[in-house]
Scaffold this motif. Structure first.
Motif, PDB file in Angstrom:
ATOM      1  N   LEU A  43      20.604   4.805  -1.716  1.00  0.00           N
ATOM      2  CA  LEU A  43      21.498   5.791  -2.302  1.00  0.00           C
ATOM      3  C   LEU A  43      22.937   5.294  -2.230  1.00  0.00           C
ATOM      4  O   LEU A  43      23.704   5.450  -3.187  1.00  0.00           O
ATOM      5  N   GLY A  44      23.303   4.658  -1.127  1.00  0.00           N
ATOM      6  CA  GLY A  44      24.647   4.105  -0.990  1.00  0.00           C
ATOM      7  C   GLY A  44      24.958   3.089  -2.068  1.00  0.00           C
ATOM      8  O   GLY A  44      26.068   3.069  -2.619  1.00  0.00           O
ATOM      9  N   ASN A  45      23.976   2.243  -2.373  1.00  0.00           N
ATOM     10  CA  ASN A  45      24.166   1.258  -3.449  1.00  0.00           C
ATOM     11  C   ASN A  45      24.438   1.953  -4.781  1.00  0.00           C
ATOM     12  O   ASN A  45      25.292   1.530  -5.567  1.00  0.00           O
ATOM     13  N   TYR A  46      23.705   3.045  -5.024  1.00  0.00           N
ATOM     14  CA  TYR A  46      23.879   3.815  -6.259  1.00  0.00           C
ATOM     15  C   TYR A  46      25.260   4.462  -6.308  1.00  0.00           C
ATOM     16  O   TYR A  46      25.942   4.432  -7.349  1.00  0.00           O
ATOM     17  N   LEU A  47      25.698   5.052  -5.206  1.00  0.00           N
ATOM     18  CA  LEU A  47      27.002   5.704  -5.174  1.00  0.00           C
ATOM     19  C   LEU A  47      28.122   4.698  -5.427  1.00  0.00           C
ATOM     20  O   LEU A  47      29.075   4.971  -6.166  1.00  0.00           O
ATOM     21  N   THR A  48      27.991   3.519  -4.819  1.00  0.00           N
ATOM     22  CA  THR A  48      29.003   2.477  -5.014  1.00  0.00           C
ATOM     23  C   THR A  48      29.040   2.010  -6.462  1.00  0.00           C
ATOM     24  O   THR A  48      30.116   1.887  -7.068  1.00  0.00           O
ATOM     25  N   LYS A  49      27.866   1.765  -7.023  1.00  0.00           N
ATOM     26  CA  LYS A  49      27.770   1.290  -8.405  1.00  0.00           C
ATOM     27  C   LYS A  49      28.382   2.283  -9.379  1.00  0.00           C
ATOM     28  O   LYS A  49      28.999   1.901 -10.386  1.00  0.00           O
ATOM     29  N   ASN A  50      28.250   3.579  -9.080  1.00  0.00           N
ATOM     30  CA  ASN A  50      28.717   4.618  -9.988  1.00  0.00           C
ATOM     31  C   ASN A  50      30.068   5.212  -9.576  1.00  0.00           C
ATOM     32  O   ASN A  50      30.492   6.237 -10.111  1.00  0.00           O
ATOM     33  N   SER A  51      30.738   4.529  -8.629  1.00  0.00           N
ATOM     34  CA  SER A  51      32.088   4.912  -8.191  1.00  0.00           C
ATOM     35  C   SER A  51      32.178   6.364  -7.740  1.00  0.00           C
ATOM     36  O   SER A  51      33.159   7.061  -8.024  1.00  0.00           O
ATOM     37  N   ASN A  67       0.801  -1.222   0.000  1.00  0.00           N
ATOM     38  CA  ASN A  67       0.000   0.000   0.000  1.00  0.00           C
ATOM     39  C   ASN A  67       0.837   1.277   0.000  1.00  0.00           C
ATOM     40  O   ASN A  67       0.291   2.382   0.041  1.00  0.00           O
ATOM     41  N   TYR A  68       2.187   1.128  -0.038  1.00  0.00           N
ATOM     42  CA  TYR A  68       3.072   2.287   0.009  1.00  0.00           C
ATOM     43  C   TYR A  68       4.048   2.299  -1.170  1.00  0.00           C
ATOM     44  O   TYR A  68       5.002   3.078  -1.173  1.00  0.00           O
ATOM     45  N   ASN A  69       3.806   1.472  -2.171  1.00  0.00           N
ATOM     46  CA  ASN A  69       4.753   1.330  -3.276  1.00  0.00           C
ATOM     47  C   ASN A  69       4.835   2.564  -4.168  1.00  0.00           C
ATOM     48  O   ASN A  69       5.908   2.918  -4.659  1.00  0.00           O
ATOM     49  N   LYS A  70       3.718   3.226  -4.399  1.00  0.00           N
ATOM     50  CA  LYS A  70       3.682   4.316  -5.374  1.00  0.00           C
ATOM     51  C   LYS A  70       4.520   5.510  -4.925  1.00  0.00           C
ATOM     52  O   LYS A  70       5.251   6.111  -5.725  1.00  0.00           O
ATOM     53  N   TYR A  71       4.425   5.850  -3.647  1.00  0.00           N
ATOM     54  CA  TYR A  71       5.121   7.037  -3.148  1.00  0.00           C
ATOM     55  C   TYR A  71       6.386   6.699  -2.372  1.00  0.00           C
ATOM     56  O   TYR A  71       7.273   7.546  -2.233  1.00  0.00           O
ATOM     57  N   GLY A  72       6.485   5.486  -1.875  1.00  0.00           N
ATOM     58  CA  GLY A  72       7.688   5.039  -1.199  1.00  0.00           C
ATOM     59  C   GLY A  72       7.564   5.062   0.308  1.00  0.00           C
ATOM     60  O   GLY A  72       6.862   5.898   0.884  1.00  0.00           O
ATOM     61  N   GLY A  73       8.275   4.124   0.953  1.00  0.00           N
ATOM     62  CA  GLY A  73       8.175   3.987   2.396  1.00  0.00           C
ATOM     63  C   GLY A  73       9.438   4.309   3.158  1.00  0.00           C
ATOM     64  O   GLY A  73       9.427   4.277   4.396  1.00  0.00           O
ATOM     65  N   ASN A  74      10.538   4.618   2.473  1.00  0.00           N
ATOM     66  CA  ASN A  74      11.785   4.919   3.183  1.00  0.00           C
ATOM     67  C   ASN A  74      11.781   6.337   3.745  1.00  0.00           C
ATOM     68  O   ASN A  74      11.192   7.253   3.165  1.00  0.00           O
ATOM     69  N   THR A  75      12.476   6.503   4.877  1.00  0.00           N
ATOM     70  CA  THR A  75      12.499   7.810   5.528  1.00  0.00           C
ATOM     71  C   THR A  75      13.566   8.722   4.912  1.00  0.00           C
ATOM     72  O   THR A  75      14.415   8.299   4.144  1.00  0.00           O
ATOM     73  N   SER A  76      13.534   9.947   5.344  1.00  0.00           N
ATOM     74  CA  SER A  76      14.156  11.097   4.679  1.00  0.00           C
ATOM     75  C   SER A  76      15.584  10.904   4.192  1.00  0.00           C
ATOM     76  O   SER A  76      16.508  10.670   4.972  1.00  0.00           O
ATOM     77  N   CYS A  77      15.761  11.037   2.902  1.00  0.00           N
ATOM     78  CA  CYS A  77      17.079  11.081   2.269  1.00  0.00           C
ATOM     79  C   CYS A  77      16.903  11.655   0.868  1.00  0.00           C
ATOM     80  O   CYS A  77      16.193  11.081   0.039  1.00  0.00           O
ATOM     81  N   VAL A  78      17.547  12.789   0.629  1.00  0.00           N
ATOM     82  CA  VAL A  78      17.442  13.470  -0.662  1.00  0.00           C
ATOM     83  C   VAL A  78      18.843  13.772  -1.172  1.00  0.00           C
ATOM     84  O   VAL A  78      19.677  14.314  -0.443  1.00  0.00           O
ATOM     85  N   GLU A  79      19.088  13.405  -2.416  1.00  0.00           N
ATOM     86  CA  GLU A  79      20.377  13.662  -3.061  1.00  0.00           C
ATOM     87  C   GLU A  79      20.264  14.890  -3.947  1.00  0.00           C
ATOM     88  O   GLU A  79      19.322  15.009  -4.738  1.00  0.00           O
ATOM     89  N   LEU A  80      21.230  15.783  -3.825  1.00  0.00           N
ATOM     90  CA  LEU A  80      21.299  16.963  -4.681  1.00  0.00           C
ATOM     91  C   LEU A  80      22.636  16.956  -5.406  1.00  0.00           C
ATOM     92  O   LEU A  80      23.694  16.975  -4.773  1.00  0.00           O
ATOM     93  N   GLN A  81      22.596  16.903  -6.731  1.00  0.00           N
ATOM     94  CA  GLN A  81      23.810  16.960  -7.540  1.00  0.00           C
ATOM     95  C   GLN A  81      24.020  18.398  -8.002  1.00  0.00           C
ATOM     96  O   GLN A  81      23.147  18.990  -8.632  1.00  0.00           O
ATOM     97  N   VAL A  82      25.176  18.942  -7.643  1.00  0.00           N
ATOM     98  CA  VAL A  82      25.482  20.341  -7.939  1.00  0.00           C
ATOM     99  C   VAL A  82      26.885  20.450  -8.518  1.00  0.00           C
ATOM    100  O   VAL A  82      27.866  20.134  -7.836  1.00  0.00           O
ATOM    101  N   ASN A  83      26.966  20.844  -9.775  1.00  0.00           N
ATOM    102  CA  ASN A  83      28.260  21.130 -10.384  1.00  0.00           C
ATOM    103  C   ASN A  83      29.240  19.961 -10.202  1.00  0.00           C
ATOM    104  O   ASN A  83      30.409  20.156  -9.869  1.00  0.00           O
ATOM    105  N   GLY A  84      28.751  18.752 -10.401  1.00  0.00           N
ATOM    106  CA  GLY A  84      29.602  17.576 -10.280  1.00  0.00           C
ATOM    107  C   GLY A  84      29.810  17.086  -8.865  1.00  0.00           C
ATOM    108  O   GLY A  84      30.506  16.089  -8.641  1.00  0.00           O
ATOM    109  N   LYS A  85      29.210  17.773  -7.901  1.00  0.00           N
ATOM    110  CA  LYS A  85      29.328  17.370  -6.498  1.00  0.00           C
ATOM    111  C   LYS A  85      28.020  16.748  -6.018  1.00  0.00           C
ATOM    112  O   LYS A  85      26.937  17.086  -6.518  1.00  0.00           O
ATOM    113  N   THR A  86      28.131  15.852  -5.049  1.00  0.00           N
ATOM    114  CA  THR A  86      26.961  15.202  -4.474  1.00  0.00           C
ATOM    115  C   THR A  86      26.740  15.690  -3.049  1.00  0.00           C
ATOM    116  O   THR A  86      27.627  15.584  -2.202  1.00  0.00           O
ATOM    117  N   ILE A  87      25.553  16.245  -2.805  1.00  0.00           N
ATOM    118  CA  ILE A  87      25.149  16.681  -1.471  1.00  0.00           C
ATOM    119  C   ILE A  87      23.954  15.839  -1.058  1.00  0.00           C
ATOM    120  O   ILE A  87      23.026  15.638  -1.850  1.00  0.00           O
TER     121      ILE A  87
END
Length: 271
Positions: free
Chosen positions: A49-57, A18-38
């Motif tokens: 997000l950690g899995n994504y960062l690892t996959k993309n080195s 019942n939570y698939n459409k909007y998501g159930g994980n708690t607060s974490c937002v990635e902001l990409q700025v000028n080649g930097k990750t915040i």
């Protein structure tokens, strides 16, 4: 600038069909700025997000913490890059009278008997830094961070990230005062390209939750309109709000203003 939403829920994770459409994980937002990750906050969404960062080195980034309630820090022990000796990152939080410094708070949270490891088990090169709320600091010569104190039990910090005329504001967890114009907050988010705002409740039921430290999506909309914000993102969803309820909010908010959006896990927005 690009915003990626990895966790949009408040209070606690809400897994289930019942939570698939909007998501159930708690607060974490990635902001990409000028080649930097915040990264804003370390809720359960930071695991993915950690899995994504690892996959993309991606080996170097910055984490900005709004506050230390568990729904905003519970993902850190499961954050893969923290165990990678080739990764470097800095964790920032504001100095508030209600708590110790960044390192000491996290050290106390991730410890026995609450958790079987400690931050000493992290292999990454991690810096823990504290800043004075309200004073601007730079992540790079052209990436600035402005901060503001928010109304939340134990305190919380809101952020405004600016780069070459673009700006993103992250305002959670925060409780507004009914009928009171918060000019300081209006000025803080004024003319921003994106406002991510604590929208846990709605106006109709808000009086039952005064003192809990959260706001409503309607108040976020009023703030966005008073401050001439370009895009407003409804965020930190009530764990009781399943997909059906969130869809109702999405319809109502879009009817109110076409530039109001309900944040969804996996949503990507270019600024």
């Amino acid at each position: 600038m690009k915003i990626n939403f990895w966790g949009v829920r408040g209070s606690l994770p809400t897994p289930g069909a019942n939570y698939n459409k909007y998501g159930g994980n708690t607060s974490c937002v990635e902001l990409q700025v000028n080649g930097k990750t915040i990264i804003f906050d370390m809720g359960s969404g930071i695991k993915y997000l950690g899995n994504y960062l690892t996959k993309n080195s991606i080996k170097n980034f910055t984490i900005l913490i709004s506050h230390f309630h568990y729904d905003h820090t519970c993902g850190l022990p499961f954050f893969g890059p923290a165990y990678d000796p080739n990764t470097k990152f800095t964790v920032y939080s504001g100095i508030l009278p209600t708590r110790h410094n960044t390192l000491n708070v996290l050290d106390s949270q991730i410890s026995s008997p609450s958790f079987p490891i400690t931050i000493n088990d992290f292999n990454a090169k991690i810096k823990y830094k504290d800043f004075k709320v309200g004073k601007e600091f730079l992540l790079d010569k052209d990436v600035s961070i402005n901060t503001i104190c928010l109304n939340h039990p134990d305190g919380a910090v809101g952020y405004r990230v600016e780069h070459k005329g673009k700006s993103v504001c992250y305002i959670t967890d925060h409780e507004h005062q009914v009928g009171v114009k918060n000019q300081k907050l209006i000025n803080f988010v004024k003319n921003s390209d994106a406002l991510i705002y604590d929208s846990t409740y709605d106006d109709k039921h808000f009086t039952k939750y005064i003192g809990w430290g959260h706001s409503t999506w309607q108040e976020g909309g009023r703030l966005a309109e008073k401050a001439s914000v370009k895009k407003f993102f409804i965020f930190h969803h009530n764990p009781d709000n399943d997909d059906k309820k969130m869809s109702e909010i999405e319809v109502l908010s879009s009817q109110t203003n076409k530039n109001f959006f309900v944040a969804k896990e996996g949503m990507c927005v270019k600024i």
